[in-house]
Design a protein around this motif. Structure first.
Motif, mmCIF file in Angstrom:
data_model
loop_
_atom_site.group_PDB
_atom_site.id
_atom_site.type_symbol
_atom_site.label_atom_id
_atom_site.label_comp_id
_atom_site.label_asym_id
_atom_site.label_seq_id
_atom_site.Cartn_x
_atom_site.Cartn_y
_atom_site.Cartn_z
ATOM 1 N N GLU A 156 0.835 -1.201 0.000
ATOM 2 C CA GLU A 156 0.000 0.000 0.000
ATOM 3 C C GLU A 156 0.867 1.248 0.000
ATOM 4 O O GLU A 156 1.901 1.291 0.677
ATOM 5 C CB GLU A 156 -0.897 -0.040 1.233
ATOM 6 N N ARG A 177 -3.834 0.519 -2.933
ATOM 7 C CA ARG A 177 -3.455 -0.816 -2.442
ATOM 8 C C ARG A 177 -3.497 -1.814 -3.604
ATOM 9 O O ARG A 177 -4.399 -1.762 -4.436
ATOM 10 C CB ARG A 177 -4.427 -1.223 -1.337
ATOM 11 N N TYR A 178 -2.506 -2.710 -3.620
ATOM 12 C CA TYR A 178 -2.527 -3.794 -4.613
ATOM 13 C C TYR A 178 -2.162 -5.110 -3.939
ATOM 14 O O TYR A 178 -1.275 -5.175 -3.102
ATOM 15 C CB TYR A 178 -1.541 -3.553 -5.755
ATOM 16 N N ARG A 207 -7.213 -1.378 -5.027
ATOM 17 C CA ARG A 207 -8.207 -0.640 -4.261
ATOM 18 C C ARG A 207 -7.645 0.737 -3.936
ATOM 19 O O ARG A 207 -6.513 0.862 -3.452
ATOM 20 C CB ARG A 207 -8.561 -1.361 -2.955
ATOM 21 N N GLN A 209 -8.661 4.430 -1.943
ATOM 22 C CA GLN A 209 -9.605 5.084 -1.039
ATOM 23 C C GLN A 209 -9.152 6.506 -0.787
ATOM 24 O O GLN A 209 -7.982 6.750 -0.491
ATOM 25 C CB GLN A 209 -9.714 4.320 0.279
ATOM 26 N N ASP A 220 -14.417 5.349 -2.584
ATOM 27 C CA ASP A 220 -13.725 4.072 -2.729
ATOM 28 C C ASP A 220 -13.783 3.635 -4.182
ATOM 29 O O ASP A 220 -14.837 3.743 -4.834
ATOM 30 C CB ASP A 220 -14.376 3.002 -1.853
ATOM 31 N N LEU A 222 -12.613 0.261 -6.709
ATOM 32 C CA LEU A 222 -12.164 -1.132 -6.716
ATOM 33 C C LEU A 222 -12.015 -1.627 -8.145
ATOM 34 O O LEU A 222 -12.844 -1.324 -9.009
ATOM 35 C CB LEU A 222 -13.183 -2.030 -5.997
ATOM 36 N N LEU A 224 -10.943 -5.524 -9.277
ATOM 37 C CA LEU A 224 -10.555 -6.768 -8.616
ATOM 38 C C LEU A 224 -10.938 -8.003 -9.425
ATOM 39 O O LEU A 224 -11.869 -7.968 -10.232
ATOM 40 C CB LEU A 224 -11.250 -6.861 -7.245
ATOM 41 N N SER A 244 -15.601 -4.445 -10.405
ATOM 42 C CA SER A 244 -15.167 -3.075 -10.165
ATOM 43 C C SER A 244 -16.285 -2.305 -9.468
ATOM 44 O O SER A 244 -17.464 -2.673 -9.548
ATOM 45 C CB SER A 244 -14.779 -2.385 -11.474
#
Length: 501
Positions: A156, A177-178, A207, A209, A220, A222, A224, A244
């Motif tokens: 992150e 974040r990954y 992700r 945020q 947020d 996403l 994923l 997503s």
């Protein structure tokens, strides 16, 4: 057409902000002139919708463990817990047998290590999980079993000073974040870790945020791939699915209302693993919740529209939930009485080119029914709940109980969890009716010691026409009711060694 849909999406997400800018002056007259709050976040109070903390509440900062509040100790997060649940299920309607008795022992262990502060802006965490089952008369599945695997492992980049603080003085952090991760969003009905279940929903991807729960607004993002839980091998991401989301939170007037608009997308490429079915399900949702001044009344309302394609059929589905509750704040036990109604559409006509079955994505099913029979598709579910708390010899005891009713939203669509699924859970003619049944449930939670949480529950389900008719078709008989009893013990190892001053 694509540009038009993108424009509609942008307008949907921007509409609350445009509306708020025009109405801010009006609402400020309602809100108290001097706001002494330290945070904009207000909990919804609706039953079963409280999101897990991040990291989850079994995780402690090292400064809490060793009793040292200095900055030298606050860079490490640690967690270790083990949960055991004993279950007895009588005439479980999810099984192909009409009459059954099943005794299960479920074991779940989690371990967490997280690095914060010391290497900023770089942070990271890893969480291991182990889920196992003993006993049981039926084949194990990935709801109960997922031997030692990685739940989370991410890196992150975290910044807490690039954006100005909010009006209450709270920082507005931003992180990207990954990796592999688990999270809960909005009211948990569509994105959840599913803590009740013995295994966990998780994903691999990105992700982002902006902001935190304390702030007046937060966003947020996403992108994923869902993780496929494999009971015989290591878990792997489903590269044929892309999930997503864009989720907004507006809390500036949270002592009256919190507003959460969101957009969710699930794209699936046809592959052998998914039966060569392609899907492109889009969802627009809006959640409104809050308290009605100081009356003790609180509310939580959500509406969702789904569009796109489902295996070459046009997706056109809807869902809505509404709950209003009253909390007796001045009484010793603080009881809360609430009424809830939930609706998720089902497919109206199996022979047309339109799919009306609501897609529940990766949600938490337990708020719909304590026995795990009901999920958020093809369902109408009214219920009443009573929650209260008390103290017995300085031990806080929480109790909730309720009565629930269930109907199919469409008589010609399936009841997903009935009789093992497949052909046993649907009557294409609609002649089996729509009434599924009704049930009573009760749960008691308490900590006899600080490191041991005890959870005891019971649910009694009375079957009605659809369940009985489908059991008759398959087995030639039906069960008039079913029972579910459980005892759950959760042991937090770090609370045992935690120093107190």
């Amino acid at each position: 057409m694509i540009k038009r849909k993108k424009l509609l999406l942008l307008l949907f997400l921007a509409a609350p902000t445009m509306l708020f800018s025009q109405t801010d002056t009006l609402v400020k007259k309602i809100v108290k002139e001097k706001d002494l709050r330290l945070s904009y976040y207000v909990e919804a109070e609706s039953f079963g919708t409280k999101r897990e903390t991040e990291p989850q509440n079994y995780v402690l900062n090292y400064s809490e463990i060793n009793g040292d509040k200095s900055s030298k100790s606050n860079w490490l997060n640690l967690g270790l817990y083990s949960r055991m649940r004993s279950e007895w299920r009588h005439n479980d309607i999810r099984r192909t047998d009409t009459y059954s008795n099943d005794y299960l022992l479920l074991f779940k262990t989690r371990a967490y290590i997280g690095i914060i502060n010391i290497l900023d802006p770089f942070r990271g965490a890893i969480e291991f999980g182990d889920s196992r089952r003993n006993n049981g008369n039926y084949a194990p599945d990935n709801r109960d079993v997922n031997p030692t695997d990685i739940i989370q492992a991410y890196a992150e980049i975290y910044f807490d000073k690039i954006l100005p603080k909010d009006a209450l003085g709270n920082k507005r952090p931003t992180f990207l974040r990954y990796g592999r991760m688990a999270m809960e969003m909005v009211d948990r009905r569509l994105i959840a870790t599913n803590q009740w279940r013995n295994t966990t929903n998780n994903f691999r991807g990105f992700r982002m945020q902006i902001g935190q729960d304390k702030n007046d607004w937060q966003m947020d993002f996403l992108l994923l791939n869902p993780i496929l839980r494999d009971i015989n091998d290591y878990d792997k991401p489903d590269t044929n699915q892309e999930f997503s989301a864009i989720i907004g939170h507006w809390r500036k007037w949270s002592n009256i209302i919190t507003i959460e608009p969101y957009y969710l997308s699930l794209k699936q490429e046809a592959a052998i693993a998914n039966g060569n079915k392609s899907r492109n399900i889009q969802s627009l949702g809006l959640r409104l919740y809050g308290w009605i001044k100081s009356t003790g009344f609180n509310y939580d309302v959500t509406g969702i529209h789904q569009f796109g394609t489902d295996n070459h059929k046009t997706q056109k589905a809807y869902a809505a939930t509404a709950e209003i509750g009253y909390t007796f704040q001045k009484t010793k036990y603080k009881p809360r009485l609430s009424a809830f109604i939930g609706y998720a559409s089902g497919d109206k006509n199996p022979n047309d080119n339109e799919s009306n079955r609501f897609e529940r994505f990766f949600g938490f099913a337990r708020p719909w029914s304590a026995d795990d029979y009901i999920i958020m598709e093809n369902i109408i579910a009214p219920k009443i709940k009573l929650e209260f708390q008390s103290k017995i010899k300085n031990t806080l005891v929480k109790v909730d109980t309720g009565y629930n009713f269930y109907w199919l939203a469409s008589k010609t669509d399936r009841f997903n969890n009935l009789l093992g699924g497949t052909a046993n859970n649907r009557d294409l003619t609609g002649q089996s009716g729509s009434y599924l049944g009704h049930n009573f449930d009760c749960r008691i939670r308490f900590y006899p010691v600080k490191y041991l949480e005890t959870n005891i529950g019971y649910s009694h389900f009375i079957t009605e026409e659809f369940v009985q008719n489908q059991q008759m078709v398959l087995n030639g008989n039906y069960a008039s009711d079913s029972d579910f009893v459980y005892l759950e013990l959760t042991f937090n190892f770090l609370e045992l060694i935690k120093k107190t001053k």
